[in-house]
Design a protein around this motif. Structure first.
Motif, mmCIF file in Angstrom:
data_model
loop_
_atom_site.group_PDB
_atom_site.id
_atom_site.type_symbol
_atom_site.label_atom_id
_atom_site.label_comp_id
_atom_site.label_asym_id
_atom_site.label_seq_id
_atom_site.Cartn_x
_atom_site.Cartn_y
_atom_site.Cartn_z
ATOM 1 N N ARG A 39 33.108 52.595 37.198
ATOM 2 C CA ARG A 39 33.477 52.787 35.789
ATOM 3 C C ARG A 39 34.574 51.791 35.409
ATOM 4 N N LYS A 40 34.168 50.566 35.173
ATOM 5 C CA LYS A 40 35.092 49.465 34.879
ATOM 6 C C LYS A 40 35.972 49.757 33.672
ATOM 7 N N GLU A 41 35.386 50.369 32.645
ATOM 8 C CA GLU A 41 36.141 50.614 31.406
ATOM 9 C C GLU A 41 37.298 51.583 31.621
ATOM 10 N N LYS A 42 37.166 52.487 32.579
ATOM 11 C CA LYS A 42 38.254 53.435 32.834
ATOM 12 C C LYS A 42 39.463 52.729 33.439
ATOM 13 N N ILE A 43 39.229 51.705 34.232
ATOM 14 C CA ILE A 43 40.340 50.917 34.787
ATOM 15 C C ILE A 43 41.033 50.148 33.669
ATOM 16 N N GLU A 44 40.247 49.558 32.788
ATOM 17 C CA GLU A 44 40.804 48.758 31.696
ATOM 18 C C GLU A 44 41.688 49.588 30.767
ATOM 19 N N ASN A 45 41.444 50.887 30.713
ATOM 20 C CA ASN A 45 42.202 51.763 29.818
ATOM 21 C C ASN A 45 43.351 52.501 30.494
ATOM 22 N N LEU A 46 43.655 52.148 31.748
ATOM 23 C CA LEU A 46 44.707 52.869 32.479
ATOM 24 C C LEU A 46 46.089 52.639 31.882
ATOM 25 N N VAL A 47 46.377 51.407 31.478
ATOM 26 C CA VAL A 47 47.683 51.076 30.883
ATOM 27 C C VAL A 47 47.454 50.225 29.646
ATOM 28 N N GLU A 48 48.363 50.343 28.687
ATOM 29 C CA GLU A 48 48.216 49.591 27.443
ATOM 30 C C GLU A 48 48.766 48.173 27.568
ATOM 31 N N ASN A 49 49.929 48.037 28.197
ATOM 32 C CA ASN A 49 50.567 46.722 28.279
ATOM 33 C C ASN A 49 50.753 46.343 29.746
ATOM 34 N N HIS A 50 49.959 45.396 30.211
ATOM 35 C CA HIS A 50 50.045 44.997 31.615
ATOM 36 C C HIS A 50 50.298 43.500 31.783
ATOM 37 N N ASP A 51 50.646 42.826 30.691
ATOM 38 C CA ASP A 51 50.993 41.391 30.742
ATOM 39 C C ASP A 51 49.904 40.551 31.397
ATOM 40 N N GLY A 52 48.652 40.955 31.210
ATOM 41 C CA GLY A 52 47.545 40.185 31.766
ATOM 42 C C GLY A 52 47.401 40.278 33.268
ATOM 43 N N LYS A 53 48.020 41.303 33.868
ATOM 44 C CA LYS A 53 47.993 41.417 35.330
ATOM 45 C C LYS A 53 47.017 42.470 35.846
ATOM 46 N N LEU A 54 46.299 43.142 34.945
ATOM 47 C CA LEU A 54 45.316 44.136 35.370
ATOM 48 C C LEU A 54 43.916 43.580 35.153
ATOM 49 N N PHE A 55 43.113 43.652 36.204
ATOM 50 C CA PHE A 55 41.743 43.164 36.160
ATOM 51 C C PHE A 55 40.820 44.278 36.652
ATOM 52 N N ALA A 56 39.684 44.421 35.998
ATOM 53 C CA ALA A 56 38.726 45.456 36.384
ATOM 54 C C ALA A 56 37.406 44.813 36.761
#
Length: 252
Positions: A39-56
């Motif tokens: 569930r890639k979209e659930k990872i993308e929605n974990l945090v609002e502001n991640h400074d481009g450091k979160l990838f799913a």
């Protein structure tokens, strides 16, 4: 002590529970965090502001080619992995004499085989890039004792196998004169949605209302502790139980 800032971490089973809490904790340390889950979209929605450091990355860990493709994507687009947190896991009724072969396969592929595949790939990448990396396998205290619950035997077997595999990888790394470290981290009862997802919402609530439990954030904090240890320290096994846990109550 490993400097985590801007280093690359891969977390499997990252969409919920311990995996999601770990993603958030590693992001706070300044890491570039790649979450693997179906569930890639659930990872993308974990945090609002991640400074481009979160990838799913959408990865089904029961499919080896998807795991390998995921690692290749990370190396190309984010960088070589420094930290691997193997967390993907499933439950399921799994007796031997009356159990379902597909359920056995899913349990072993998710809880054991995926860990072996990711570990092999991570060590290959870390070694090629001269990285003193860290691999943490999220296991379970159920791998240390038998509840004498036949419907649980394949799940428990996957956890015992993971303990054996993790320790033997540690020895293999030592014989390679590698500085890569590996840990089997075994929680007791954690309040996540895995029970409800497997046995239904009512049973999940009943279990967590009758026995002590710890939180996903407690395990994420423990992961940060393991990563904070000096290079000379390899915590090979760690068990984390809720205060007052009586495991016999699980088998009633």
């Amino acid at each position: 002590m490993m400097d985590l800032n801007n280093k690359v971490a891969i977390v499997t089973g990252a969409s919920a529970g311990i995996g999601a809490a770990t993603v958030k904790a590693l992001l706070k340390q300044g890491m570039k965090v790649v979450g693997f889950a179906r569930r890639k979209e659930k990872i993308e929605n974990l945090v609002e502001n991640h400074d481009g450091k979160l990838f799913a990355v959408s990865v089904d860990v029961t499919k080896p080619q998807e795991i390998l493709a995921g690692f290749a994507w990370v190396t190309k687009n984010v960088g070589p992995v420094h930290v691997l947190i193997n967390n993907a896991g499933v439950l399921g009724n799994s007796t031997v004499l009356t159990g379902d072969l597909d359920t056995w396969q899913q349990l072993m592929d998710t809880n054991f085989m995926s860990y072996a595949i990711t570990t092999k790939e991570a060590v290959k990448i870390m070694t090629a890039n001269n990285i003193n990396g860290y691999i943490i396998n999220i296991n379970s205290t159920i791998g240390y004792y038998d509840l004498l619950m036949p419907n649980n035997v394949m799940y428990r077997s996957s956890k015992i196998a993971l303990r054996v595999m993790t320790e033997n990888v540690r020895v293999e790394l030592a014989r390679m004169n590698s500085n890569i470290r590996i840990t089997s981290l075994s929680p007791g009862v954690v309040k996540t949605d895995i029970m409800a997802a497997t046995y239904g919402e009512e049973m999940g609530k009943e279990m967590h209302s009758n026995i002590p439990y710890i939180l996903s954030e407690d395990i994420a904090d423990s992961i940060l502790y393991v990563l904070s240890t000096p290079q000379r320290v390899n915590i090979s096994e760690i068990m984390i139980r809720p205060t007052g846990e009586d495991i016999r109550k699980l088998s009633v």
